[in-house]
Structure formats: C-alpha cells, structure tokens
Design an enzyme around this catalytic site. Structure first.
Site, PDB file in Angstrom:
ATOM      1  N   LYS A  93      -0.960   0.952  -3.585  1.00 58.42           N
ATOM      2  CA  LYS A  93      -0.104   0.735  -4.766  1.00 58.42           C
ATOM      3  C   LYS A  93      -0.713   1.381  -6.011  1.00 58.42           C
ATOM      4  CE  LYS A  93       2.264  -3.347  -2.939  1.00 58.42           C
ATOM      5  NZ  LYS A  93       1.507  -3.680  -1.724  1.00 58.42           N
TER       6      LYS A  93
HETATM    7  O1  S5P Z   1       7.101  -5.844  -1.953  1.00 60.45           O
HETATM    8  C1  S5P Z   1       6.201  -5.804  -1.149  1.00 60.45           C
HETATM    9  C2  S5P Z   1       5.525  -4.599  -0.855  1.00 60.45           C
HETATM   10  C3  S5P Z   1       4.536  -4.615   0.105  1.00 60.45           C
HETATM   11  S1  S5P Z   1       3.862  -3.091   0.547  1.00 60.45           S
HETATM   12  N1  S5P Z   1       5.843  -6.914  -0.473  1.00 60.45           N
HETATM   13  C4  S5P Z   1       4.843  -6.930   0.477  1.00 60.45           C
HETATM   14  O2  S5P Z   1       4.589  -7.994   1.066  1.00 60.45           O
HETATM   15  N2  S5P Z   1       4.151  -5.763   0.741  1.00 60.45           N
HETATM   16  C5  S5P Z   1       3.029  -5.760   1.730  1.00 60.45           C
HETATM   17  O3  S5P Z   1       3.542  -6.089   3.014  1.00 60.45           O
HETATM   18  C6  S5P Z   1       1.914  -6.753   1.435  1.00 60.45           C
HETATM   19  O4  S5P Z   1       0.879  -6.129   0.678  1.00 60.45           O
HETATM   20  C7  S5P Z   1       1.439  -7.183   2.827  1.00 60.45           C
HETATM   21  O5  S5P Z   1       0.425  -6.308   3.299  1.00 60.45           O
HETATM   22  C8  S5P Z   1       2.660  -6.975   3.720  1.00 60.45           C
HETATM   23  C9  S5P Z   1       3.431  -8.240   4.046  1.00 60.45           C
HETATM   24  O6  S5P Z   1       2.669  -9.130   4.802  1.00 60.45           O
HETATM   25  P1  S5P Z   1       3.284 -10.472   5.439  1.00 60.45           P
HETATM   26  O7  S5P Z   1       2.105 -11.187   5.968  1.00 60.45           O
HETATM   27  O8  S5P Z   1       3.974 -11.217   4.355  1.00 60.45           O
HETATM   28  O9  S5P Z   1       4.241 -10.026   6.523  1.00 60.45           O
END
Ligand code: S5P
Length: 266
Positions: A93
């Site tokens: 990011k």
């Molecule tokens: O808006 C966002 C963008 C990203 S890249 N929301 C997110 O959650 N992410 C990323 O996606 C976040 O940094 C994490 O690595 C992943 C989601 O993880 P989860 O455990 O919630 O599925």
C-alpha cells in the site's frame, strides 16, 4: 477450457502479459484465489504454502509483518511460490511521492526484486505509479500496480468520487495491473466493474465463506457473489490461514470462485 474462452472480454481487452499470466494460471488450477499469507513467522508461512499452494492462483504477502524475516528465508519462500506458478503480490500500500516510492521498492526488503505486483493508494497523485514502475526498471524487472479503488474496512474514506478518479487514471495507465475492489459489498463492486470496463482486472479482499464480519472493522461478503459482481480474484486471508484444515478450506474457496466464474459466463 482455454483461458480466452473462460475469461472472454477480460482476456481479449487486456493488453498486459502479466494479467494474462494470472488468467492462465487461474484456468490451470481452476481457482481465483489469492492467499493473503498473513502469518508472522517463516516456518508458518512455508508450512502454509506447502499445504495450500495447489489451490491458489496468486500469493499476497505483507513482508513487514514477519518476525524472523531474513533475505535467505524469504528467497526460499518466494521460490516455493514460483514453483507453484504464483504471481507474488506484496500488499505494501505505497502512497508516497514518486521518488520515495521508487526508493521504497529497494531498502531492506528489496521488494522490486521479488514482487510481481504491489498495491498503492493514489492519494499522492499519479507519480506513485511511475515511481513504482521505475523501481522495477532499476533491477530490470517488470511488475504491475494494483490501485486501491475501494476498501473492505468499515468507515474507510474511499468514497465514490475518489473511486471514480482512481479508475479514470488507472484505466489508461499501462503500469496499472488492476484495482482493489470491496469484496464485501457486491453492489459497490458492480458499480466499480461498470466504471472499469473489461480492460483491467479487479481483485477483492473482504470475502469469507463463513457468515459475519471479521476483527477490527473488517467486513466480509460471499466469494461467489463477489465474482458474479465482477471480481476476477478473491483475496482470502484468515478464511484459509486460520482454518483448522487450511488445505480443505483453500479447496473450498477455489471451487466457489471457479464455479462462480463459469456461472458468470452462462
Ligand atoms: O480493502 C482492503 C484491501 C486489502 S489489500 N481490505 C483488506 O482486507 N485487504 C487485505 O486483504 C488485508 O491487508 C489482508 O491481508 C487481506 C484480508 O485478510 P482477511 O483475513 O480479512 O481475509
């Protein structure tokens, strides 16, 4: 099935070879899953990729959350990803001015040398993309930027006006691989897809097969609905890496995403 048949206009209208590489791998593995490998030690990361690699189409990392990171251990981990045909996507990011973003591609972690994709916010203006592209050029590599057009976290400040500006710039920039959209809200995603057209990919975090939202303001939606709304890749973290049986869950996400892509074409 051939990639051009499965992906249709997403294939024919996308000029980037890296995007086609992703689409081919997704077809080969019948999976639209990018694993968010958010574990804190190299041993845990290696174990995870060994277990779930066959079910993935891409690998997303947060290099700066690994406690025992070393260049050697990371290089071994990246080799595993390459052996599993995965593009490596560092979710850094970036958001600084172009010249600093270029330097941040180097530094301790040397992101420019192993990442195929990185994320960036466009808040500082378009030069962040050129800075990141210069970073890859500095080591004779090519890469693509995924611009955050939407986010999955509650209360985020990426409102529709901002999203529209990000899309307007990113759509025509050859250094932009695609956009991050909000997988937790299919209606928002559909609007994003309409604005983007077929020339760039949309990848979506905020998806989970379980019902309910995540920790600390993370919102989740269903992977099938995200793909039907226009997502080309579901980014799944805890749904896989925190599961009792990560391989079984990765397979379930692969099937849900692939079946949705097939359904999208019908
Ligand atoms: O808006 C966002 C963008 C990203 S890249 N929301 C997110 O959650 N992410 C990323 O996606 C976040 O940094 C994490 O690595 C992943 C989601 O993880 P989860 O455990 O919630 O599925």
């Amino acid at each position: 099935m051939q990639a051009n048949e499965v992906w249709g206009r997403r294939w024919s209208e996308n000029a980037l070879s890296m995007a086609r590489t992703y689409m081919e791998v997704a077809c080969k593995k019948q999976s639209l899953v990018c694993l968010a490998a958010d574990r804190s030690t190299m041993a845990e990361l290696n174990q995870l990729i060994d277990e779930v690699g066959p079910f993935l189409a891409a690998l997303k990392t947060h290099v700066d959350l690994v406690d025992d990171w070393t260049p050697e251990a990371w290089s071994t981990f990246c080799s595993k990803a390459s052996a599993a045909d995965l593009l490596i996507f560092e979710d850094r990011k970036f958001a600084d001015i172009g010249g600093i973003s270029r330097k941040q591609m180097s530094g301790v972690y040397g992101i420019r040398s192993w990442a195929d994709l990185v994320t960036a916010h466009l808040i500082s203006g378009p030069d962040v993309v050129d800075g990141l592209q210069a970073g890859w050029s500095d080591v004779g590599r090519q890469g693509g930027v995924l611009l955050l057009a939407q986010m999955s976290s509650r209360g985020n400040l990426l409102d529709p006006g901002y999203t529209a500006k990000v899309v307007a710039l990113g759509k025509t920039h050859s250094g932009v691989f695609g956009f991050i959209g909000n997988g937790s809200r299919p209606d928002e995603l559909e609007l994003l897809r309409q604005a983007v057209g077929d020339g760039k990919l949309i990848w979506t975090p905020g998806v989970n097969l379980a019902v309910g939202d995540g920790d600390m303001g993370q919102r989740y939606g269903n992977p099938r609905e995200a793909v039907l709304a226009g997502s080309d890749c579901i980014i799944v973290g805890s749904g896989i890496h925190k599961a009792a049986n990560p391989a079984q869950q990765a397979k379930a996400y692969a099937e849900a995403s692939w079946n949705a892509l097939v359904e999208r074409n019908e």
